[in-house]
Design an enzyme around this catalytic site. Structure first.
Site, mmCIF file in Angstrom:
data_model
loop_
_atom_site.group_PDB
_atom_site.id
_atom_site.type_symbol
_atom_site.label_atom_id
_atom_site.label_comp_id
_atom_site.label_asym_id
_atom_site.label_seq_id
_atom_site.Cartn_x
_atom_site.Cartn_y
_atom_site.Cartn_z
ATOM 1 N N LYS A 111 0.818 -1.220 0.000
ATOM 2 C CA LYS A 111 0.000 0.000 0.000
ATOM 3 C C LYS A 111 0.846 1.262 0.000
ATOM 4 O O LYS A 111 0.350 2.339 -0.332
ATOM 5 C CB LYS A 111 -0.953 0.012 1.213
ATOM 6 C CG LYS A 111 -2.069 -0.992 1.069
ATOM 7 C CD LYS A 111 -3.202 -0.730 2.020
ATOM 8 C CE LYS A 111 -4.377 -1.660 1.737
ATOM 9 N NZ LYS A 111 -5.447 -1.537 2.699
ATOM 10 N N LYS A 193 -4.482 -10.468 -6.213
ATOM 11 C CA LYS A 193 -5.706 -10.926 -5.551
ATOM 12 C C LYS A 193 -6.865 -9.982 -5.870
ATOM 13 O O LYS A 193 -6.644 -8.821 -6.235
ATOM 14 C CB LYS A 193 -5.494 -11.032 -4.034
ATOM 15 C CG LYS A 193 -5.323 -9.695 -3.348
ATOM 16 C CD LYS A 193 -5.533 -9.802 -1.853
ATOM 17 C CE LYS A 193 -5.505 -8.422 -1.254
ATOM 18 N NZ LYS A 193 -6.503 -8.088 -0.300
ATOM 19 N N LYS A 196 -10.344 -4.472 -3.256
ATOM 20 C CA LYS A 196 -11.206 -3.280 -3.330
ATOM 21 C C LYS A 196 -10.470 -2.123 -3.991
ATOM 22 O O LYS A 196 -11.070 -1.265 -4.594
ATOM 23 C CB LYS A 196 -11.554 -2.800 -1.911
ATOM 24 C CG LYS A 196 -12.357 -3.752 -1.085
ATOM 25 C CD LYS A 196 -12.418 -3.211 0.354
ATOM 26 C CE LYS A 196 -12.750 -4.295 1.331
ATOM 27 N NZ LYS A 196 -12.569 -3.931 2.722
#
Ligand code: TYM
Length: 328
Positions: A111, A193, A196
């Site tokens: 992130k 994966k 969101k």
């Protein structure tokens, strides 16, 4: 009875990976375990949030849990920010957590990549708050997708460290990771994966996607070379699609392979889209019904927070005593 706890971040979007990774296992465990399920809203603010949207997303997450079958009589269902013991314990655990171990968290690395120093301290520190969420309730099992395993392991390490330093206080939790579907992959990639925060909505199937969107996304999904509808170690795309099919239909992958023998990818994808839509339509209807009565959702969360607070405060009293700040 085993004490079980999990939470899903309230983003406006929950995808089928979130649902099968964490929500459905909780529904299955209800009745046979002591259940705690919460909405980690203080985790959500580790990245910028619009206040009105966050509020809406908290209510949406609540509606999803309830629509999925979480029963507030069987599961203590609450909002993290309503139980201030989470942040209190988070602070104390901060003081025994090490920069090095947090820096090794792969989710933080993912992130923060490319953002340099421009990420919040909260994003770095988020696994410690998650450890507090888990340890406050003497949680034994934490149903999560595979991507959260490392964070649950940190919670274990912090529990063990605290217990060694201050004496037995915390239960050492275990991640509970389902065999199939613990890591659904993106429809647009066999390497990433389902997420969101994916760059393209073609990566995921949102719980609220309508039938046309689901069909379009599945039609566009990557496939493996060859033509056979078969799962296998060198067939990651079909394995993923068959896993999704199996989760939404309750049929085994072997059964689905058999049903699609001799059929082409196109026909298989049509069947898969139909199965996803047949599964999500009633769920969506329930979610919409629940969202129509905001006051009822707020009441459920409030009642849950009251129950959670009792358990959390008891644990905090022990913690404050152990570390020496309790004067009486
Ligand atoms: P979050 O909100 O990112 O994800 C919610 C749950 O969904 C699972 N998941 C997946 N499962 C299967 N396939 C996927 N592609 C997939 N993507 C996500 C996640 O593993 C997770 O179980 N930090 C947590 C929230 C949290 C929490 C906690 C969880 C805060 N405190 C305490 C358990 C216990 C998170 O951000 O999950």
């Amino acid at each position: 009875m085993t004490r079980v706890l999990t939470g899903l971040q309230p983003s406006g979007l929950l995808h089928i990976g979130n649902y099968f990774g964490a929500v459905e296992p909780m529904v299955r465990l209800q009745g046979e375990s002591e259940m705690f399920m919460f909405i980690p809203d203080y985790h959500a603010i580790t990245v910028p949030q619009k206040p009105a949207e966050l509020r809406r997303n908290i209510l949406f997450a609540t509606a999803v849990y309830l629509a999925a079958g979480i029963d507030p009589k069987k599961t203590v269902l609450f909002q993290q920010s309503a139980v201030s013991q989470h942040t209190e314990l988070g602070w104390i655990l901060n003081c025994i957590a090490k920069m090095g171990e947090l820096g090794r968290m792969t989710q933080f690395k993912d992130k923060s990549t490319g953002k340099g120093e421009n990420v919040s301290v909260g994003l770095f520190d988020y696994p410690v708050l998650m450890a507090a969420d888990i340890l406050l309730y003497d949680t034994q099992a934490v149903p999560v997708g595979a991507d959260q395993k490392q964070h649950v392991e940190l919670a274990r390490d912090l529990a063990i460290r605290f217990n060694k330093t201050f004496g037995d206080t915390f239960v050492v939790p275990e991640p509970l990771i389902r065999k199939e579907g613990a890591r659904l992959m993106g429809l647009d990639s066999t390497e990433k994966k389902m997420s969101k925060s994916a760059a393209s909505p073609k990566n995921y199937i949102s719980l609220m996607d309508d039938a046309a969107a689901v069909e379009k996304k599945i039609k566009a999904a990557v496939t493996d070379s060859g033509t056979e509808v078969k799962a296998g170690p060198n067939r990651p795309a079909l394995t993923n699609l068959l896993t999704i099919f199996s989760l939404v239909s309750g049929k085994t992958v072997a059964e689905l392979e058999k049903n699609h023998e001799g059929k082409e990818y196109g026909a298989f994808k049509t069947d898969l889209a139909e199965a996803v839509n047949a599964w999500s339509a009633p769920l969506q209807m329930k979610i919409r019904e629940l969202l129509a009565d905001e006051a009822a959702l707020v009441a459920v969360l409030k009642a849950g927070a009251e129950k959670a607070r009792v358990v959390a405060e008891k644990k905090m009293q022990a913690v404050r005593t152990k570390i020496g700040v309790a004067l009486t």
